[in-house]
Design an enzyme around this catalytic site. Sequence first.
Site, PDB file in Angstrom:
ATOM      1  N   LYS A 160      -7.655  -0.394  11.221  1.00 22.66           N
ATOM      2  CA  LYS A 160      -6.999  -0.871   9.994  1.00 22.66           C
ATOM      3  C   LYS A 160      -5.766  -0.004   9.714  1.00 22.66           C
ATOM      4  CE  LYS A 160      -6.277  -1.366   5.371  1.00 22.66           C
ATOM      5  NZ  LYS A 160      -5.431  -0.532   4.491  1.00 22.66           N
ATOM      6  N   GLU A 179       0.819  -1.222   0.000  1.00 17.47           N
ATOM      7  CA  GLU A 179       0.000   0.000   0.000  1.00 17.47           C
ATOM      8  C   GLU A 179       0.848   1.265   0.000  1.00 17.47           C
ATOM      9  OE1 GLU A 179      -3.231  -0.036   2.799  1.00 17.47           O
ATOM     10  OE2 GLU A 179      -3.633   2.096   2.516  1.00 17.47           O
ATOM     11  N   HIS A 190      -2.394  10.290  -0.410  1.00 17.37           N
ATOM     12  CA  HIS A 190      -2.518   8.892  -0.801  1.00 17.37           C
ATOM     13  C   HIS A 190      -2.528   8.761  -2.323  1.00 17.37           C
ATOM     14  CE1 HIS A 190      -3.515   4.814   0.395  1.00 17.37           C
ATOM     15  NE2 HIS A 190      -4.323   4.764  -0.656  1.00 17.37           N
ATOM     16  N   ASP A 219       3.797 -14.019  11.981  1.00 20.50           N
ATOM     17  CA  ASP A 219       2.470 -14.469  11.561  1.00 20.50           C
ATOM     18  C   ASP A 219       1.492 -13.282  11.623  1.00 20.50           C
ATOM     19  OD1 ASP A 219      -0.106 -15.560  11.487  1.00 20.50           O
ATOM     20  OD2 ASP A 219       0.506 -17.407  12.486  1.00 20.50           O
TER      21      ASP A 219
HETATM   22  P1  NAD Z   1       8.727 -23.139  16.875  1.00 21.80           P
HETATM   23  O1  NAD Z   1       8.037 -24.285  17.526  1.00 21.80           O
HETATM   24  O2  NAD Z   1       9.307 -23.372  15.538  1.00 21.80           O
HETATM   25  O3  NAD Z   1       9.875 -22.584  17.822  1.00 21.80           O
HETATM   26  C1  NAD Z   1       9.716 -22.497  19.195  1.00 21.80           C
HETATM   27  C2  NAD Z   1      10.683 -23.430  19.865  1.00 21.80           C
HETATM   28  O4  NAD Z   1      12.008 -22.987  19.599  1.00 21.80           O
HETATM   29  C3  NAD Z   1      10.543 -23.431  21.369  1.00 21.80           C
HETATM   30  O5  NAD Z   1       9.597 -24.389  21.732  1.00 21.80           O
HETATM   31  C4  NAD Z   1      11.951 -23.723  21.846  1.00 21.80           C
HETATM   32  O6  NAD Z   1      12.135 -25.101  22.044  1.00 21.80           O
HETATM   33  C5  NAD Z   1      12.845 -23.296  20.680  1.00 21.80           C
HETATM   34  N1  NAD Z   1      13.676 -22.080  20.931  1.00 21.80           N
HETATM   35  C6  NAD Z   1      14.955 -21.895  20.532  1.00 21.80           C
HETATM   36  N2  NAD Z   1      15.424 -20.704  20.916  1.00 21.80           N
HETATM   37  C7  NAD Z   1      14.414 -20.082  21.533  1.00 21.80           C
HETATM   38  C8  NAD Z   1      14.255 -18.802  22.132  1.00 21.80           C
HETATM   39  N3  NAD Z   1      15.257 -17.916  22.220  1.00 21.80           N
HETATM   40  N4  NAD Z   1      13.053 -18.491  22.662  1.00 21.80           N
HETATM   41  C9  NAD Z   1      12.023 -19.377  22.603  1.00 21.80           C
HETATM   42  N5  NAD Z   1      12.116 -20.601  22.057  1.00 21.80           N
HETATM   43  C10 NAD Z   1      13.295 -20.946  21.525  1.00 21.80           C
HETATM   44  O7  NAD Z   1       7.803 -21.863  16.752  1.00 21.80           O
HETATM   45  P2  NAD Z   1       6.666 -21.254  17.630  1.00 21.80           P
HETATM   46  O8  NAD Z   1       7.048 -19.846  17.877  1.00 21.80           O
HETATM   47  O9  NAD Z   1       6.287 -22.081  18.810  1.00 21.80           O
HETATM   48  O10 NAD Z   1       5.449 -21.292  16.576  1.00 21.80           O
HETATM   49  C11 NAD Z   1       5.338 -20.299  15.595  1.00 21.80           C
HETATM   50  C12 NAD Z   1       4.690 -20.858  14.344  1.00 21.80           C
HETATM   51  O11 NAD Z   1       3.428 -21.467  14.655  1.00 21.80           O
HETATM   52  C13 NAD Z   1       4.379 -19.786  13.351  1.00 21.80           C
HETATM   53  O12 NAD Z   1       4.805 -20.228  12.081  1.00 21.80           O
HETATM   54  C14 NAD Z   1       2.858 -19.685  13.381  1.00 21.80           C
HETATM   55  O13 NAD Z   1       2.369 -19.226  12.136  1.00 21.80           O
HETATM   56  C15 NAD Z   1       2.486 -21.102  13.656  1.00 21.80           C
HETATM   57  N6  NAD Z   1       1.149 -21.406  14.166  1.00 21.80           N
HETATM   58  C16 NAD Z   1       0.252 -20.433  14.544  1.00 21.80           C
HETATM   59  C17 NAD Z   1      -1.000 -20.780  15.023  1.00 21.80           C
HETATM   60  C18 NAD Z   1      -1.939 -19.683  15.469  1.00 21.80           C
HETATM   61  O14 NAD Z   1      -1.535 -18.537  15.578  1.00 21.80           O
HETATM   62  N7  NAD Z   1      -3.227 -19.980  15.733  1.00 21.80           N
HETATM   63  C19 NAD Z   1      -1.334 -22.129  15.167  1.00 21.80           C
HETATM   64  C20 NAD Z   1      -0.399 -23.102  14.803  1.00 21.80           C
HETATM   65  C21 NAD Z   1       0.849 -22.741  14.324  1.00 21.80           C
END
Ligand code: NAD
Length: 424
Positions: free
Chosen positions: A261, A83, A375, A277
């Site tokens: 928005k 945008e 805009h 996300d």
């Molecule tokens: P992930 O599971 O890939 O990473 C998290 C893991 O990384 C932790 O569990 C930990 O073991 C490790 N880790 C390493 N270094 C870390 C640090 N410094 N801090 C925290 N953890 C660390 O990712 P996530 O963040 O748990 O999940 C994100 C993904 O899930 C996104 O892609 C999102 O789109 C997706 N998702 C979203 C939904 C929703 O929003 N409703 C539902 C399902 C999945």
Amino acid sequence: MPVNSRLPGFYKLSPRDRLAEVTRASGLTETDLACLVPSDPDMLATADRMIENVVGTLSIPVGIAANFTIGGRDYLIPMATEEPSVVAAASNMASVARLHGGFHVSTDLPIMVSQVQVVGVPDPRGARMRLYEAEAEILALANEQDPLLVKLGGGARGIEVRIVEADGATYVVLHLQVDVRDAMGANAVNTMAEALAPRIAEIAGGRVRLRILTNKADRRLARVRAVFDRDALGGADVVAGIVDAYRFAAADPYRAATHNKGIMNGITAVVLATGNDTRAVEAGAHCHAAASGRYSSLSHYEVNADGHLVGTLEVPMAVGLVGGATKTHPAARAGVKLLGVTSAQELAQVIVAVGLAQNVGALRALAAEGIQKGHMSLHARNVAAAAGAIGDEIEAVVSRLKTGGHVRLDRAEIILAELRAATP
Ligand code: NAD
């Protein structure tokens, strides 16, 4: 040609073979779809690992928002958006806030919550108490699932047990609160919730159905405050106009949707540029906007004793530096590196600051010259290109579009035809 959308084995093909298959099945030519193929083959391979049925990628412009001082530190902020005027408005309002020290920020701990829904419990209130009695056991079981997170200082912190009455049914819903450190946390908390489910069903005396995070991440709020200089905004009347615009949004959901928005124009652009996300953040933000029971403005505006505008904004901010696309997408890695943030909380603070700047930019334009002037002036290049202008023709068409005052495709097409007719 009618399209047959049945593509057996499509998912097993390579991206290039999939594109060939889609070209064939759609009756289009290779040239029609060629722009989907990135020039860098590694990018195609990365994309193929990120989602399913990949045939290519889509480039979105990344602009850098300038002038931001957040928590006493300057940042160069990548914003990915299609945008026009979003990056300009944010940069402009950051320079106005800079006159009074920039953006002052704070965040909650990075707590995400997973819900476990138990159905068919004969004594919901009794079950609620039994679950609280077992809190230590539940937290220990949750933490066993993610020793790395625990080692990093995060992990399950507490539970809340709610009884949700829904259309004749009663559900016992356990909330598991997890400090996810620098992750967005969805996978982390979902894994824990799934592992806990059998034990929770046993304690509650029912059957577990859903086990998934809530995107109402209201234990993970990011907050920002800034003072916007009255004179730099255009004077006392513009400030009064912004406050009126805010009051309108606070009172009227139709206006609030557009007001918010505008905030999300800024927030989503940084969330996307860092590989986070966007849908999770947007769901959390709009849910927060309705936290009072009525959808309203996410931001608030007041006038301080010196006549300057004080803007504040509070939004759930489930973003991370690890997990999801943040580490896999090279552009997301570059965005995070450019920002120089070292924690998810710091990233959340930068994002809300951009959201507030964006909001003031839109309100200032609405309260002063109207939104369309700036805009459409920035939009004119898109319109010129859409009319078919290329190279130097674009600026020539833009200039004549702006002179005429109406930035529309039909006018751009006429101007372009005239220009081409006049060119020997
Ligand atoms: P992930 O599971 O890939 O990473 C998290 C893991 O990384 C932790 O569990 C930990 O073991 C490790 N880790 C390493 N270094 C870390 C640090 N410094 N801090 C925290 N953890 C660390 O990712 P996530 O963040 O748990 O999940 C994100 C993904 O899930 C996104 O892609 C999102 O789109 C997706 N998702 C979203 C939904 C929703 O929003 N409703 C539902 C399902 C999945």
